[in-house]
Design a protein around this motif. Structure first.
Motif, PDB file in Angstrom:
ATOM      1  N   LYS A   1       0.856  -1.199   0.000  1.00  0.00           N
ATOM      2  CA  LYS A   1       0.000   0.000   0.000  1.00  0.00           C
ATOM      3  C   LYS A   1       0.892   1.249   0.000  1.00  0.00           C
ATOM      4  O   LYS A   1       0.570   2.269   0.614  1.00  0.00           O
ATOM      5  CB  LYS A   1      -0.981  -0.020   1.162  1.00  0.00           C
ATOM      6  N   GLU A   2       2.005   1.111  -0.701  1.00  0.00           N
ATOM      7  CA  GLU A   2       3.001   2.184  -0.716  1.00  0.00           C
ATOM      8  C   GLU A   2       2.353   3.526  -1.062  1.00  0.00           C
ATOM      9  O   GLU A   2       1.577   3.614  -2.011  1.00  0.00           O
ATOM     10  CB  GLU A   2       4.085   1.834  -1.746  1.00  0.00           C
ATOM     11  N   SER A   3       2.709   4.523  -0.273  1.00  0.00           N
ATOM     12  CA  SER A   3       2.267   5.911  -0.477  1.00  0.00           C
ATOM     13  C   SER A   3       0.840   6.190  -0.034  1.00  0.00           C
ATOM     14  O   SER A   3       0.426   7.349   0.028  1.00  0.00           O
ATOM     15  CB  SER A   3       2.380   6.347  -1.944  1.00  0.00           C
TER      16      SER A   3
ATOM     17  N   ASP B   1       3.780  10.206  -9.298  1.00  0.00           N
ATOM     18  CA  ASP B   1       4.896   9.309  -9.612  1.00  0.00           C
ATOM     19  C   ASP B   1       4.759   7.977  -8.882  1.00  0.00           C
ATOM     20  O   ASP B   1       4.937   6.910  -9.461  1.00  0.00           O
ATOM     21  CB  ASP B   1       6.180   9.951  -9.078  1.00  0.00           C
ATOM     22  N   GLU B   2       4.480   8.054  -7.578  1.00  0.00           N
ATOM     23  CA  GLU B   2       4.352   6.834  -6.768  1.00  0.00           C
ATOM     24  C   GLU B   2       3.226   5.955  -7.305  1.00  0.00           C
ATOM     25  O   GLU B   2       3.291   4.732  -7.245  1.00  0.00           O
ATOM     26  CB  GLU B   2       4.074   7.179  -5.295  1.00  0.00           C
ATOM     27  N   TYR B   3       2.183   6.602  -7.829  1.00  0.00           N
ATOM     28  CA  TYR B   3       1.031   5.858  -8.319  1.00  0.00           C
ATOM     29  C   TYR B   3       1.128   5.562  -9.823  1.00  0.00           C
ATOM     30  O   TYR B   3       0.134   5.240 -10.458  1.00  0.00           O
ATOM     31  CB  TYR B   3      -0.258   6.613  -7.992  1.00  0.00           C
TER      32      TYR B   3
ATOM     33  N   LEU C   1       2.807   1.672 -11.132  1.00  0.00           N
ATOM     34  CA  LEU C   1       2.432   1.987  -9.739  1.00  0.00           C
ATOM     35  C   LEU C   1       3.399   1.254  -8.800  1.00  0.00           C
ATOM     36  O   LEU C   1       3.590   0.039  -8.936  1.00  0.00           O
ATOM     37  CB  LEU C   1       0.989   1.511  -9.523  1.00  0.00           C
ATOM     38  N   HIS C   2       4.016   1.987  -7.870  1.00  0.00           N
ATOM     39  CA  HIS C   2       5.072   1.358  -7.076  1.00  0.00           C
ATOM     40  C   HIS C   2       4.591   0.136  -6.296  1.00  0.00           C
ATOM     41  O   HIS C   2       5.296  -0.859  -6.211  1.00  0.00           O
ATOM     42  CB  HIS C   2       5.715   2.393  -6.142  1.00  0.00           C
ATOM     43  N   ALA C   3       3.390   0.227  -5.707  1.00  0.00           N
ATOM     44  CA  ALA C   3       2.878  -0.935  -4.961  1.00  0.00           C
ATOM     45  C   ALA C   3       2.734  -2.144  -5.895  1.00  0.00           C
ATOM     46  O   ALA C   3       2.995  -3.289  -5.494  1.00  0.00           O
ATOM     47  CB  ALA C   3       1.533  -0.601  -4.321  1.00  0.00           C
TER      48      ALA C   3
ATOM     49  N   GLU D   1      14.174   1.356  -9.676  1.00  0.00           N
ATOM     50  CA  GLU D   1      13.236   2.450  -9.955  1.00  0.00           C
ATOM     51  C   GLU D   1      13.325   3.525  -8.854  1.00  0.00           C
ATOM     52  O   GLU D   1      13.203   4.717  -9.111  1.00  0.00           O
ATOM     53  CB  GLU D   1      11.817   1.859 -10.002  1.00  0.00           C
ATOM     54  N   HIS D   2      13.583   3.084  -7.613  1.00  0.00           N
ATOM     55  CA  HIS D   2      13.629   4.025  -6.495  1.00  0.00           C
ATOM     56  C   HIS D   2      14.963   4.763  -6.375  1.00  0.00           C
ATOM     57  O   HIS D   2      15.040   5.757  -5.656  1.00  0.00           O
ATOM     58  CB  HIS D   2      13.279   3.312  -5.180  1.00  0.00           C
ATOM     59  N   VAL D   3      16.005   4.270  -7.041  1.00  0.00           N
ATOM     60  CA  VAL D   3      17.300   4.961  -6.975  1.00  0.00           C
ATOM     61  C   VAL D   3      17.145   6.351  -7.587  1.00  0.00           C
ATOM     62  O   VAL D   3      17.507   7.365  -6.983  1.00  0.00           O
ATOM     63  CB  VAL D   3      18.401   4.161  -7.703  1.00  0.00           C
TER      64      VAL D   3
HETATM   65 FE   FE2 Z   1       7.893   4.488  -4.247  1.00  0.00          FE
END
Ligand code: FE2
Ligand code: FE2
Length: 317
Positions: free
Chosen positions: A138-140, A164-166, A174-176, A260-262
């Motif tokens: 459920k990131e973000s 961006d997170e979504y 979507l990051h999650a 992706e998170h770097v």
């Molecule tokens: Fe993220």
């Protein structure tokens, strides 16, 4: 999601109330108390989940049940008190939001990414990914509660970051969802909440702190400070973790999530500290202390999680 198995008197009673759609037994005197930290954290985690995705077989109206909200308040008071005590003891303070960079830099203590980079075994990595899934699936989401509570500039910047997170309109980015695909590629169950029952106390507490900050307008400064410290401490560790996964030849899809998170978080940290927290404090200077509290809470919770895993792993080595 299924209700998790109870881990003590209080989580048992909350679970029974949710499963039976009746809070009458919970309302009876004396009020139920938790057996220990884990029991309290799991009970609060269940109460918070009513505001996210809910549970299979639990009436959605339980989200606003007055007895459950009363119990939640009680557990939240203990959690917040505990956080504020540790914050006061740490002596962390700042004159401006820019100092969040310094606070993150100076924060000492256990860190997981160097170990994951060079030493972690495949089993240890999988153990950590299961624990991380409680948040990353459920990131973000917790900080999204803050959006309608912000003024124009902070709101626009937070939505830019969340976009961006979504995934920027693409569900596959979507990051999650990237994390869920990474889990499946590692042979883990990517179902939301699948590993809550195994999560250590520290992980449940970390999730509860984010929900606490997100769900209370009063704590919107802490929600944004937490976000800022989270982003500032993400880019370099994400690189180390991706390299650790590569060393073990573990799932490309999970490496992709961390890679992706770097880059994303190198941008997000600037946005979160300078623009989001900057705009919030420019509009409401009295919230600076809460922003710093949120940043501290992020670092403190993460350190406790790192200590938990490193103690286990180093003892086993
Ligand atoms: Fe993220
Ligand atoms: Fe980010």
């Amino acid at each position: 999601m299924q209700l998790p198995p109870p881990r003590g008197t209080l989580s048992h009673r909350v679970r029974d109330a949710l499963a039976g759609s009746s809070t009458r037994p919970l309302a009876s005197r004396p009020s139920p108390v938790a057996d220990d930290h884990h029991d309290a954290a799991l009970a609060l985690w269940m109460l918070y989940e009513l505001h996210y995705r809910g549970f299979d077989g639990v009436d959605d109206r339980m989200e606003w049940d007055a007895t459950l909200l009363g119990l939640r308040r009680h557990l939240e008071d203990d959690l917040e008190q505990d956080l504020r005590t540790r914050f006061a003891k740490s002596g962390t303070s700042a004159e401006s939001v820019e100092e969040i960079f310094r606070i993150c830099d100076e924060h000492e203590g256990a860190a997981l990414s160097p170990y994951l980079h060079r030493h972690a075994t495949r089993e240890q990595f999988l153990e950590l990914l299961r624990a991380r899934s409680v948040y990353h699936l459920k990131e973000s989401d917790p900080v999204s509660w803050a959006i309608p509570r912000l003024g124009t500039a902070a709101k626009a910047a937070l939505v830019e970051l969340q976009y961006d997170e979504y995934g920027g309109g693409d569900p596959n980015r979507l990051h999650a969802h990237l994390f869920a695909r990474g889990m499946a590629a590692c042979g883990l169950d990517p179902t939301y909440g699948a590993y809550v029952a195994q999560a250590p106390t520290e992980v449940l507490e970390q999730n509860n702190v984010m929900s606490l900050f997100g769900l209370h307008r009063r704590l919107r400064g802490a929600a944004l400070g937490h976000l800022a410290a989270f982003e500032v401490t993400s880019s370099l560790p994400s690189r180390r973790i991706a390299q650790g996964l590569d060393r073990l030849d573990l799932a490309d899809a999970m490496q992709h999530y961390y890679r992706e998170h770097v880059e994303a978080d190198a941008v997000h940290e600037q946005l979160a500290v300078r623009t989001i927290c900057g705009a919030l404090v420019a509009e409401s200077p009295e919230l600076l202390d809460d922003v710093v509290l949120g940043a501290f809470a992020c670092l403190d919770q993460e350190e406790r999680i790192a200590r938990h895993f490193l103690d286990r792993w180093e003892a086993a080595a």
